[in-house]
Motif scaffolding. Structure first.
Motif, PDB file in Angstrom:
ATOM      1  N   ASP A  56      41.115 -19.626  23.886  1.00 35.15           N
ATOM      2  CA  ASP A  56      42.302 -20.602  23.278  1.00 35.15           C
ATOM      3  C   ASP A  56      42.175 -21.703  22.157  1.00 35.15           C
ATOM      4  OD1 ASP A  56      41.403 -22.916  24.579  1.00 35.15           O
ATOM      5  OD2 ASP A  56      43.460 -22.146  26.469  1.00 35.15           O
ATOM      6  N   LEU A  57      42.779 -21.815  21.117  1.00 29.50           N
ATOM      7  CA  LEU A  57      43.016 -23.167  20.622  1.00 29.50           C
ATOM      8  C   LEU A  57      43.506 -24.085  21.328  1.00 29.50           C
ATOM      9  CD1 LEU A  57      42.741 -23.964  17.745  1.00 29.50           C
ATOM     10  CD2 LEU A  57      44.741 -22.968  17.137  1.00 29.50           C
ATOM     11  N   TYR A  78      56.992 -17.877  17.993  1.00 33.04           N
ATOM     12  CA  TYR A  78      56.281 -17.911  18.806  1.00 33.04           C
ATOM     13  C   TYR A  78      57.100 -18.653  20.666  1.00 33.04           C
ATOM     14  CZ  TYR A  78      52.480 -17.525  15.663  1.00 33.04           C
ATOM     15  OH  TYR A  78      52.091 -16.544  14.512  1.00 33.04           O
ATOM     16  N   THR A  79      56.978 -17.959  21.463  1.00 35.91           N
ATOM     17  CA  THR A  79      57.660 -18.923  22.577  1.00 35.91           C
ATOM     18  C   THR A  79      56.447 -20.180  22.886  1.00 35.91           C
ATOM     19  OG1 THR A  79      57.955 -16.506  23.571  1.00 35.91           O
ATOM     20  CG2 THR A  79      57.794 -18.461  25.616  1.00 35.91           C
ATOM     21  N   THR A  80      57.315 -20.871  23.310  1.00 33.62           N
ATOM     22  CA  THR A  80      56.559 -22.069  23.797  1.00 33.62           C
ATOM     23  C   THR A  80      57.453 -22.760  25.070  1.00 33.62           C
ATOM     24  OG1 THR A  80      58.677 -23.743  22.989  1.00 33.62           O
ATOM     25  CG2 THR A  80      57.099 -23.461  21.687  1.00 33.62           C
ATOM     26  N   GLU A  81      56.665 -23.032  25.637  1.00 31.66           N
ATOM     27  CA  GLU A  81      56.584 -23.601  26.987  1.00 31.66           C
ATOM     28  C   GLU A  81      55.773 -25.324  27.629  1.00 31.66           C
ATOM     29  OE1 GLU A  81      54.891 -21.565  30.649  1.00 31.66           O
ATOM     30  OE2 GLU A  81      53.813 -20.514  28.628  1.00 31.66           O
ATOM     31  N   LEU A  82      56.254 -25.870  28.471  1.00 42.66           N
ATOM     32  CA  LEU A  82      55.905 -27.989  28.941  1.00 42.66           C
ATOM     33  C   LEU A  82      55.792 -27.194  30.111  1.00 42.66           C
ATOM     34  CD1 LEU A  82      55.315 -29.809  27.912  1.00 42.66           C
ATOM     35  CD2 LEU A  82      57.533 -30.485  28.395  1.00 42.66           C
ATOM     36  N   PRO A  83      54.365 -26.736  30.229  1.00 42.69           N
ATOM     37  CA  PRO A  83      54.393 -26.594  32.279  1.00 42.69           C
ATOM     38  C   PRO A  83      53.951 -27.604  32.310  1.00 42.69           C
ATOM     39  CG  PRO A  83      51.891 -25.729  30.503  1.00 42.69           C
ATOM     40  CD  PRO A  83      53.648 -26.376  29.710  1.00 42.69           C
ATOM     41  N   LEU A  88      49.805 -30.720  28.666  1.00 43.37           N
ATOM     42  CA  LEU A  88      50.087 -29.860  28.102  1.00 43.37           C
ATOM     43  C   LEU A  88      50.933 -29.908  28.565  1.00 43.37           C
ATOM     44  CD1 LEU A  88      47.527 -27.831  27.330  1.00 43.37           C
ATOM     45  CD2 LEU A  88      47.584 -27.241  29.639  1.00 43.37           C
ATOM     46  N   GLY A  89      51.212 -28.762  27.086  1.00 41.67           N
ATOM     47  CA  GLY A  89      52.448 -27.493  26.398  1.00 41.67           C
ATOM     48  C   GLY A  89      51.828 -26.158  25.919  1.00 41.67           C
ATOM     49  N   LYS A  90      52.274 -25.276  25.352  1.00 41.73           N
ATOM     50  CA  LYS A  90      51.899 -23.932  25.513  1.00 41.73           C
ATOM     51  C   LYS A  90      52.772 -23.187  24.377  1.00 41.73           C
ATOM     52  CE  LYS A  90      49.174 -23.284  29.758  1.00 41.73           C
ATOM     53  NZ  LYS A  90      47.311 -23.667  29.519  1.00 41.73           N
ATOM     54  N   VAL A  91      51.653 -22.261  23.889  1.00 40.89           N
ATOM     55  CA  VAL A  91      52.306 -22.115  22.480  1.00 40.89           C
ATOM     56  C   VAL A  91      51.959 -20.634  22.964  1.00 40.89           C
ATOM     57  CG1 VAL A  91      52.805 -20.880  20.288  1.00 40.89           C
ATOM     58  CG2 VAL A  91      52.125 -23.395  20.585  1.00 40.89           C
ATOM     59  N   ARG A  92      52.577 -19.466  22.522  1.00 44.31           N
ATOM     60  CA  ARG A  92      51.852 -18.002  22.876  1.00 44.31           C
ATOM     61  C   ARG A  92      52.859 -16.598  21.634  1.00 44.31           C
ATOM     62  NH1 ARG A  92      50.720 -17.933  28.628  1.00 44.31           N
ATOM     63  NH2 ARG A  92      51.024 -19.649  29.578  1.00 44.31           N
ATOM     64  N   THR A  93      52.329 -15.757  22.014  1.00 40.82           N
ATOM     65  CA  THR A  93      52.511 -14.435  21.621  1.00 40.82           C
ATOM     66  C   THR A  93      51.487 -13.191  21.559  1.00 40.82           C
ATOM     67  OG1 THR A  93      53.540 -13.621  19.091  1.00 40.82           O
ATOM     68  CG2 THR A  93      51.066 -14.649  19.193  1.00 40.82           C
ATOM     69  N   LEU A  97      46.774 -17.272  23.167  1.00 35.80           N
ATOM     70  CA  LEU A  97      47.405 -18.683  23.318  1.00 35.80           C
ATOM     71  C   LEU A  97      46.964 -19.871  22.278  1.00 35.80           C
ATOM     72  CD1 LEU A  97      48.918 -20.676  25.878  1.00 35.80           C
ATOM     73  CD2 LEU A  97      46.643 -19.895  27.257  1.00 35.80           C
ATOM     74  N   VAL A  98      48.270 -20.853  22.787  1.00 35.26           N
ATOM     75  CA  VAL A  98      46.797 -22.317  21.922  1.00 35.26           C
ATOM     76  C   VAL A  98      47.766 -23.060  22.650  1.00 35.26           C
ATOM     77  CG1 VAL A  98      47.794 -23.692  20.301  1.00 35.26           C
ATOM     78  CG2 VAL A  98      47.718 -21.082  19.544  1.00 35.26           C
ATOM     79  N   ASP A  99      46.845 -23.345  23.309  1.00 32.67           N
ATOM     80  CA  ASP A  99      47.214 -25.445  24.088  1.00 32.67           C
ATOM     81  C   ASP A  99      47.485 -26.257  23.087  1.00 32.67           C
ATOM     82  OD1 ASP A  99      46.914 -24.457  26.603  1.00 32.67           O
ATOM     83  OD2 ASP A  99      44.809 -24.337  26.715  1.00 32.67           O
ATOM     84  N   LEU A 100      48.495 -27.170  23.746  1.00 35.15           N
ATOM     85  CA  LEU A 100      49.249 -28.170  22.976  1.00 35.15           C
ATOM     86  C   LEU A 100      49.167 -29.536  23.754  1.00 35.15           C
ATOM     87  CD1 LEU A 100      52.547 -26.867  21.674  1.00 35.15           C
ATOM     88  CD2 LEU A 100      50.163 -27.337  20.337  1.00 35.15           C
ATOM     89  N   ILE A 101      47.753 -30.475  23.522  1.00 36.55           N
ATOM     90  CA  ILE A 101      47.004 -31.180  24.315  1.00 36.55           C
ATOM     91  C   ILE A 101      48.122 -32.945  24.052  1.00 36.55           C
ATOM     92  CG2 ILE A 101      45.544 -32.229  25.555  1.00 36.55           C
ATOM     93  CD1 ILE A 101      44.440 -29.894  25.312  1.00 36.55           C
ATOM     94  N   PHE A 102      48.316 -33.724  24.450  1.00 36.80           N
ATOM     95  CA  PHE A 102      48.363 -34.821  24.220  1.00 36.80           C
ATOM     96  C   PHE A 102      47.740 -35.682  24.875  1.00 36.80           C
ATOM     97  CE2 PHE A 102      52.025 -32.277  25.899  1.00 36.80           C
ATOM     98  CZ  PHE A 102      52.221 -32.868  26.799  1.00 36.80           C
ATOM     99  N   SER A 103      47.334 -35.877  26.547  1.00 36.81           N
ATOM    100  CA  SER A 103      46.660 -36.782  27.263  1.00 36.81           C
ATOM    101  C   SER A 103      46.005 -35.701  28.083  1.00 36.81           C
ATOM    102  CB  SER A 103      47.437 -37.169  28.731  1.00 36.81           C
ATOM    103  OG  SER A 103      47.660 -38.301  29.296  1.00 36.81           O
TER     104      SER A 103
END
Length: 272
Positions: A56-57, A78-83, A88-93, A97-103
């Protein structure tokens, strides 16, 4: 898995759906003027030259920007989610997968404006981007000591590659009262590369070992706290769930809430 090379011919990127997805996500955020940083395997490659496959990125963002990021990426399909709302959030297609990391998973290494201020600029997959600063990269990786993943080798390689240009004072400030974790990695560096021990400034080793000596000579805290949960979300659960230790991830010791730790613990059964 795509290799973590920083640059590839644009034609090749467009022919690879995964790399095209990564590139489009970054370009979408640039066009929306939302600040972000590239981390993970791409950052490791930038600093050390080590190229390895990645599934992933990893994009690092400030938490307050997540909603803008999510909206911008949803608008382009794109689909996003905040698991994991604490980090951490995620972007999918299409399975990518792309991880959106804020901590970090332990809630310690929160992304703030200083990450952006000290980030170098380079080109990743044909997009001009900022890379996570090496100091913050070491800070976040230093706590990853799971049974299935240990980032200590990354920390050692980053130190070897960047010791001369690194802001050691800022690195020390980042670890704050978790300075023992930093000392453990610096000690390990001297073990791995005994001929290169002088790559670590003597002043920081003397500072940290003096702190250690003062702690050894002083009285230990009377509070039964287990900080192992900052290193592994699974291996120290027995301490906080069965043996009476307080969880160092939780207030007032850490930055997480009981609800956040519960979500993070429940996800253990779904890990690869």
């Amino acid at each position: 898995m795509p290799a973590a090379s920083l640059s590839s011919p644009v034609d090749g990127i467009n022919c690879d759906p995964t790399l095209h997805f990564y590139r489009h996500v970054m370009q979408t955020l640039r066009d929306a003027d939302i600040p972000f940083l590239v981390g993970g395997a791409y950052a490791l490659s930038y600093y050390t030259g080590m190229v390895r496959p990645t599934k992933d990125l990893d994009l690092f963002i400030c938490r307050q920007h997540y909603e803008r990021v999510s909206d911008a990426l949803q608008q382009v399909g794109y689909t996003t989610e905040l698991p994991f709302p604490h980090w951490l959030g995620k972007v999918r297609t299409n399975g990518d997968l792309v991880d959106l990391i804020f901590s970090s998973g332990n809630g310690v290494a929160e992304v703030d404006d200083a990450w952006l201020e000290h980030a170098p600029t380079t080109e990743v997959l044909g997009v001009s981007v900022k890379i996570c600063p090496v100091e913050e990269t070491i800070w976040s990786k230093a706590f990853i000591m799971e049974r299935e993943r240990y980032d200590g080798a990354d920390v050692v390689h980053l130190i070897r590659a960047c010791s001369e240009t690194m802001d050691w004072h800022r690195l020390l400030r980042r670890f704050s009262f978790h300075w023992r974790v930093l000392l453990s990695h610096l000690t390990l560096f001297g073990f791995v590369y005994p001929a290169d021990r002088d790559m670590i400034p003597s002043w920081i080793m003397m500072e940290l070992t003096e702190r250690l000596q003062q702690e050894v000579l002083g009285k230990p805290s009377m509070q039964p706290v287990c900080a192992g949960t900052l290193l592994s979300r699974e291996q120290y659960l027995v301490d906080v769930e069965e043996q009476g230790y307080q969880d160092a991830r939780l207030h007032p010791f850490g930055n997480m809430t009981p609800g956040e730790t519960s979500i993070w613990t429940d996800a253990i059964k779904n890990k690869p």
